[in-house]
Every structure is written in structure tokens, then in C-alpha cells.
Write an enzyme that holds these catalytic residues in place. Structure first.
Site, short mmCIF file in Angstrom:
data_model
loop_
_atom_site.label_atom_id
_atom_site.label_comp_id
_atom_site.label_asym_id
_atom_site.label_seq_id
_atom_site.Cartn_x
_atom_site.Cartn_y
_atom_site.Cartn_z
N TYR A 158 -0.69 -0.84 10.42
CA TYR A 158 -0.95 -1.20 9.03
C TYR A 158 0.14 -0.63 8.13
O TYR A 158 0.71 -1.34 7.29
CB TYR A 158 -2.32 -0.68 8.59
CG TYR A 158 -2.68 -1.03 7.17
CD1 TYR A 158 -3.24 -2.26 6.86
CD2 TYR A 158 -2.46 -0.12 6.13
CE1 TYR A 158 -3.57 -2.59 5.55
CE2 TYR A 158 -2.78 -0.45 4.82
CZ TYR A 158 -3.33 -1.68 4.53
OH TYR A 158 -3.64 -2.01 3.23
N SER A 177 0.86 -1.19 0.00
CA SER A 177 0.00 0.00 0.00
C SER A 177 0.89 1.23 0.00
O SER A 177 2.02 1.20 0.51
CB SER A 177 -0.89 0.01 1.25
OG SER A 177 -1.55 1.25 1.41
#
Length: 250
Positions: free
Chosen positions: A147, A137
Site C-alpha cells: 500500500y 497517503s
């Protein structure tokens, strides 16, 4: 021999789009996920629409047993492509989440790709080469929670592995999308209207560009020019400023 692609998190979003586009390219498919009913229906649909062989493995990648089940299939000689796509986000910040939730999260985002990549690399070296695609990401370029930290690991690992193993016929690519129209954010109960429309991409574009970069042997793929610019800014701007800006959407 027709090559097989193993795709984790294959029944929705980016994973489902990887399955569709790889089936279009003639790959046989092994789909993995937690929902048996969705796996069975997705596998049947792809086999019917693209005339490819499909299999599915129901597995929870937060558990060692689940990862082992997928690894057993990854090591078979017909597997020429592995897509480590499974993942999710946590709604709260680190201190507010239950510790076990954070550990499960880390297992899915880092532990599973690590083990499956290790298995695939050893098998592919013996079988003449292959490709690994790790879905990361653009969050991996900015400091924003666990994350972001997990995706930073995926990016750095993929860059290194692509350089180290390409001489042995194996390429490793980290795909770094930004916001994508999938159910990822709905599962986090995130209000998508907080982010402008220009920031959202469609899964078909993300996967199309990702596959083009992977087959070109690139270590990192950032779909769309806008996110390539944002990734550069996130990497080079003062990190305290980047963290403040990134946190405004919470």
C-alpha cells in the site's frame, strides 16, 4: 459551459466528500464505484441537494473493462476535473496475501490512476486544460508494505506531472491524508483504538484543504500541520527506524 468532475470511489469516505464539495462549487458530477444501488442513491441525493447534473458508472477498477468504462467518460470534452480516489488496504502483509489479491490491489491503486490520468491528460490538452487530483497517503512517505509502495508511486507521478503539464494548463495534485474517519479501516478490520485521537482527521477537512491546494496548483497536498511534520520525518529519518515505528500499529 459547466465543467464536470469524474470521481472514482465516490459513494463513501473521502470520495463522497469530494463529490459533495465539488457539487457545492457548481461542478456536474460523474460518480464511479462498484455498488450500483449506492451510486444511484448518492447521485440522486447530490442532484437534489445542489442542483447539479449527476451521472454514475458502476465499474470495478481492478479490471481492465472497469477502467475502460470510466476512461470512455473521462475523455469527453466537458470533463475538467478528475479525482482518482478509489482504493483500499489489505489486512495481511505481502507474503501472507494471495498473489491475485495483491495484483488487484496494485491495479486499483496504480493501474487505474495511471490509465485514467493518461486519458485525462490527453483530453485536457485538447480542451484547454483541467485538473487531476490523485488521492495518495502519508503512507507513501514511509516504507510499509505494498500500500505504501503504491502511494509512493502516486506521489512521485503527481509531482512530475504537475511540473511537466502545468505549462499546458493542467495541474496534477497528490493528496496525502493520514488517518481519516471513514469506513476504510473498518473494511480492513483494523482496531482504530490502537492510534491516538490526535492522529484522526475528518473527511471534510481533508477535502477542503486538498481542493484549496489543487486549485492553487500545488503538486502535493498534505492536510494538517501534524501530518506535514510526520511526512517530513518519514522522508528524512533513517528508514529502518521509520519502518519499525510504522509497524507498531499492526
Amino acid at each position: 459551459m459547466t465543467q464536470t468532475a469524474v470521481i472514482t470511489g465516490a459513494t463513501s469516505g473521502i470520495g463522497a466528500e469530494f463529490a459533495r464539495q465539488l457539487a457545492q462549487r457548481g461542478y456536474d458530477l460523474v460518480l464511479t464505484g462498484r455498488n450500483t444501488e449506492r451510486l444511484e442513491s448518492t447521485a440522486a441525493e447530490l442532484a437534489r441537494d445542489y442542483s447539479v447534473k449527476t451521472e454514475w458508472i458502476a465499474a470495478d477498477l481492478a479490471t481492465r473493462e472497469g477502467v475502460d468504462a470510466v476512461a470512455d467518460r473521462v475523455q469527453k470534452p466537458d470533463v475538467g476535473l478528475l479525482v482518482n480516489n478509489a482504493g483500499y488496504g489489505l489486512k495481511n502483509d505481502f507474503a501472507r496475501n494471495e498473489l491475485q489479491a495483491e495484483i488487484d490491489h496494485l491495479n486499483v491503486l496504480v493501474g487505474a490512476p495511471l490509465q485514467l490520468s493518461h486519458t485525462a491528460l490527453n483530453a485536457m490538452q485538447s480542451n484547454g486544460g483541467g485538473r487531476i487530483i490523485n488521492v495518495a497517503s502519508v503512507a507513501g512517505f514511509i516504507p510499509r508494505g505494498t500500500y505504501s509502495a503504491a502511494k509512493a508511486w502516486v506521489i512521485n507521478f503527481s509531482r512530475w506531472a504537475n511540473l511537466y503539464y502545468r505549462g499546458r494548463g493542467i495541474t496534477v495534485t497528490a493528496v496525502c491524508p493520514g488517518f481519516v474517519h471513514t469506513d476504510f479501516h473498518a473494511r480492513m478490520e483494523m482496531d482504530k483504538s490502537l492510534y491516538p485521537k490526535w492522529m484522526w482527521l475528518n473527511a471534510d477537512r481533508v477535502v477542503r484543504e486538498a481542493l484549496a491546494d489543487a486549485f492553487a496548483g500545488k503538486g502535493v497536498s498534505i492536510p494538517s500541520k501534524r501530518y506535514r511534520v510526520l511526512a517530513t520525518v518519514g522522508s528524512r529519518a533513517p528508514q529502518a527506524l521509520v519502518a519499525r515505528l510504522a509497524g507498531r500499529g499492526r
